[in-house]
Design a protein around this motif. Structure first.
Motif, PDB file in Angstrom:
ATOM      1  N   THR A  64       0.770  -1.262   0.154  1.00  0.00           N
ATOM      2  CA  THR A  64      -0.070  -0.018  -0.087  1.00  0.00           C
ATOM      3  C   THR A  64       0.855   1.333   0.221  1.00  0.00           C
ATOM      4  N   ARG A  65       2.030   1.346   0.832  1.00  0.00           N
ATOM      5  CA  ARG A  65       2.892   2.497   0.800  1.00  0.00           C
ATOM      6  C   ARG A  65       3.628   2.444  -0.470  1.00  0.00           C
ATOM      7  N   ILE A  66       3.868   1.427  -1.248  1.00  0.00           N
ATOM      8  CA  ILE A  66       4.404   1.618  -2.509  1.00  0.00           C
ATOM      9  C   ILE A  66       3.553   2.186  -3.445  1.00  0.00           C
ATOM     10  N   ASP A  67       2.308   1.738  -3.471  1.00  0.00           N
ATOM     11  CA  ASP A  67       1.369   2.140  -4.513  1.00  0.00           C
ATOM     12  C   ASP A  67       0.991   3.329  -4.243  1.00  0.00           C
ATOM     13  N   GLY A  68       1.123   4.063  -2.936  1.00  0.00           N
ATOM     14  CA  GLY A  68       0.552   5.260  -2.574  1.00  0.00           C
ATOM     15  C   GLY A  68       1.495   6.306  -3.370  1.00  0.00           C
ATOM     16  N   LEU A  69       2.994   5.973  -3.752  1.00  0.00           N
ATOM     17  CA  LEU A  69       3.882   6.959  -4.527  1.00  0.00           C
ATOM     18  C   LEU A  69       3.487   6.924  -5.962  1.00  0.00           C
ATOM     19  N   VAL A  70       2.855   6.095  -6.532  1.00  0.00           N
ATOM     20  CA  VAL A  70       2.508   6.317  -7.841  1.00  0.00           C
ATOM     21  C   VAL A  70       2.233   7.653  -8.382  1.00  0.00           C
ATOM     22  N   PRO A  71       1.551   8.579  -7.498  1.00  0.00           N
ATOM     23  CA  PRO A  71       1.041   9.908  -8.152  1.00  0.00           C
ATOM     24  C   PRO A  71       2.175  10.728  -8.305  1.00  0.00           C
ATOM     25  N   LEU A  72       3.349  10.464  -7.626  1.00  0.00           N
ATOM     26  CA  LEU A  72       4.465  11.170  -7.683  1.00  0.00           C
ATOM     27  C   LEU A  72       5.352  10.729  -8.835  1.00  0.00           C
ATOM     28  N   ILE A  73       5.125   9.951  -9.777  1.00  0.00           N
ATOM     29  CA  ILE A  73       5.755   9.504 -10.911  1.00  0.00           C
ATOM     30  C   ILE A  73       5.859  10.793 -11.985  1.00  0.00           C
ATOM     31  N   GLY A  74       6.794  11.337 -12.143  1.00  0.00           N
ATOM     32  CA  GLY A  74       6.997  12.380 -13.354  1.00  0.00           C
ATOM     33  C   GLY A  74       6.606  13.896 -12.644  1.00  0.00           C
ATOM     34  N   LYS A  75       6.316  13.931 -11.513  1.00  0.00           N
ATOM     35  CA  LYS A  75       5.963  15.073 -10.699  1.00  0.00           C
ATOM     36  C   LYS A  75       6.934  15.357  -9.931  1.00  0.00           C
ATOM     37  N   ASP A  76       7.197  14.699  -8.792  1.00  0.00           N
ATOM     38  CA  ASP A  76       8.141  14.955  -7.607  1.00  0.00           C
ATOM     39  C   ASP A  76       9.091  13.702  -7.391  1.00  0.00           C
ATOM     40  N   GLU A  77       9.901  13.454  -8.473  1.00  0.00           N
ATOM     41  CA  GLU A  77      10.370  12.331  -8.454  1.00  0.00           C
ATOM     42  C   GLU A  77      11.634  12.090  -7.278  1.00  0.00           C
ATOM     43  N   ASP A  78      12.166  13.328  -6.937  1.00  0.00           N
ATOM     44  CA  ASP A  78      13.224  13.439  -5.921  1.00  0.00           C
ATOM     45  C   ASP A  78      12.802  12.662  -4.657  1.00  0.00           C
ATOM     46  N   SER A  79      11.566  13.591  -4.130  1.00  0.00           N
ATOM     47  CA  SER A  79      11.241  13.048  -2.842  1.00  0.00           C
ATOM     48  C   SER A  79      10.750  11.497  -2.993  1.00  0.00           C
ATOM     49  N   GLY A  80      10.262  11.277  -4.055  1.00  0.00           N
ATOM     50  CA  GLY A  80       9.641   9.938  -4.348  1.00  0.00           C
ATOM     51  C   GLY A  80      10.696   8.874  -4.136  1.00  0.00           C
ATOM     52  N   LEU A  81      12.092   9.118  -4.644  1.00  0.00           N
ATOM     53  CA  LEU A  81      13.209   8.379  -4.453  1.00  0.00           C
ATOM     54  C   LEU A  81      13.545   8.025  -3.148  1.00  0.00           C
ATOM     55  N   LEU A  82      13.473   9.174  -2.384  1.00  0.00           N
ATOM     56  CA  LEU A  82      13.902   9.003  -1.220  1.00  0.00           C
ATOM     57  C   LEU A  82      12.958   8.028  -0.368  1.00  0.00           C
ATOM     58  N   GLN A  83      11.753   8.188  -0.615  1.00  0.00           N
ATOM     59  CA  GLN A  83      10.817   7.432   0.138  1.00  0.00           C
ATOM     60  C   GLN A  83      10.878   6.282  -0.235  1.00  0.00           C
ATOM     61  N   VAL A  84      11.036   5.681  -1.548  1.00  0.00           N
ATOM     62  CA  VAL A  84      11.234   4.488  -1.827  1.00  0.00           C
ATOM     63  C   VAL A  84      12.284   3.925  -1.401  1.00  0.00           C
ATOM     64  N   ALA A  85      13.469   4.501  -1.118  1.00  0.00           N
ATOM     65  CA  ALA A  85      14.675   4.054  -0.599  1.00  0.00           C
ATOM     66  C   ALA A  85      14.472   3.666   0.811  1.00  0.00           C
ATOM     67  N   GLN A  86      13.800   4.633   1.428  1.00  0.00           N
ATOM     68  CA  GLN A  86      13.401   4.190   2.845  1.00  0.00           C
ATOM     69  C   GLN A  86      12.353   3.079   2.980  1.00  0.00           C
ATOM     70  N   ILE A  87      11.743   2.976   2.044  1.00  0.00           N
ATOM     71  CA  ILE A  87      10.822   1.687   2.246  1.00  0.00           C
ATOM     72  C   ILE A  87      11.501   0.428   1.978  1.00  0.00           C
ATOM     73  N   ILE A  88      12.260   0.294   0.920  1.00  0.00           N
ATOM     74  CA  ILE A  88      13.158  -0.702   0.891  1.00  0.00           C
ATOM     75  C   ILE A  88      14.015  -1.078   1.971  1.00  0.00           C
ATOM     76  N   GLY A  89      14.502  -0.115   2.550  1.00  0.00           N
ATOM     77  CA  GLY A  89      15.393  -0.347   3.911  1.00  0.00           C
ATOM     78  C   GLY A  89      14.523  -0.824   4.899  1.00  0.00           C
ATOM     79  N   ALA A  90      13.167  -0.353   5.084  1.00  0.00           N
ATOM     80  CA  ALA A  90      12.249  -1.099   6.050  1.00  0.00           C
ATOM     81  C   ALA A  90      11.932  -2.379   5.679  1.00  0.00           C
TER      82      ALA A  90
END
Length: 95
Positions: A64-90
């Motif tokens: 659910t957290r991963i799918d919640g970042l889909v709206p950031l594709i093409g808009k706010d990629e930098d903060s989305g990448l940081l959040q994905v890195a944190q999710i992968i670490g978790a």
């Protein structure tokens, strides 16, 4: 009377039958940097869930957290990448 053909792979993730979700294709998040990172996070999550290292309920929360970042594709990629890195670490730290 007409018979309708239902694409079962389209609705497999919502199925109550055991094992039906495993046959569902992975979500395609696109070819941007964030899309590739989301795909990698989804692959890591499914691999750990199949290996039995993460409970199904925990995996659903991460999905659910991963799918919640889909709206950031093409808009706010930098903060989305940081959040994905944190999710992968978790996911990697999850028991």
């Amino acid at each position: 009377m007409a018979w309708f053909k239902i694409d079962k792979t389209k609705y497999a993730r919502y199925s109550m039958m055991p094992g039906a979700a495993e046959q569902a294709p992975a979500a395609a998040y696109g070819n941007t940097q964030l899309g590739k990172a989301l795909t990698k996070a989804s692959d890591i999550l499914s691999a750990r869930e199949k290996a039995g290292k993460i409970k199904a309920a925990t995996a659903k929360g991460y999905k659910t957290r991963i799918d919640g970042l889909v709206p950031l594709i093409g808009k706010d990629e930098d903060s989305g990448l940081l959040q994905v890195a944190q999710i992968i670490g978790a996911i990697n730290r999850a028991i």
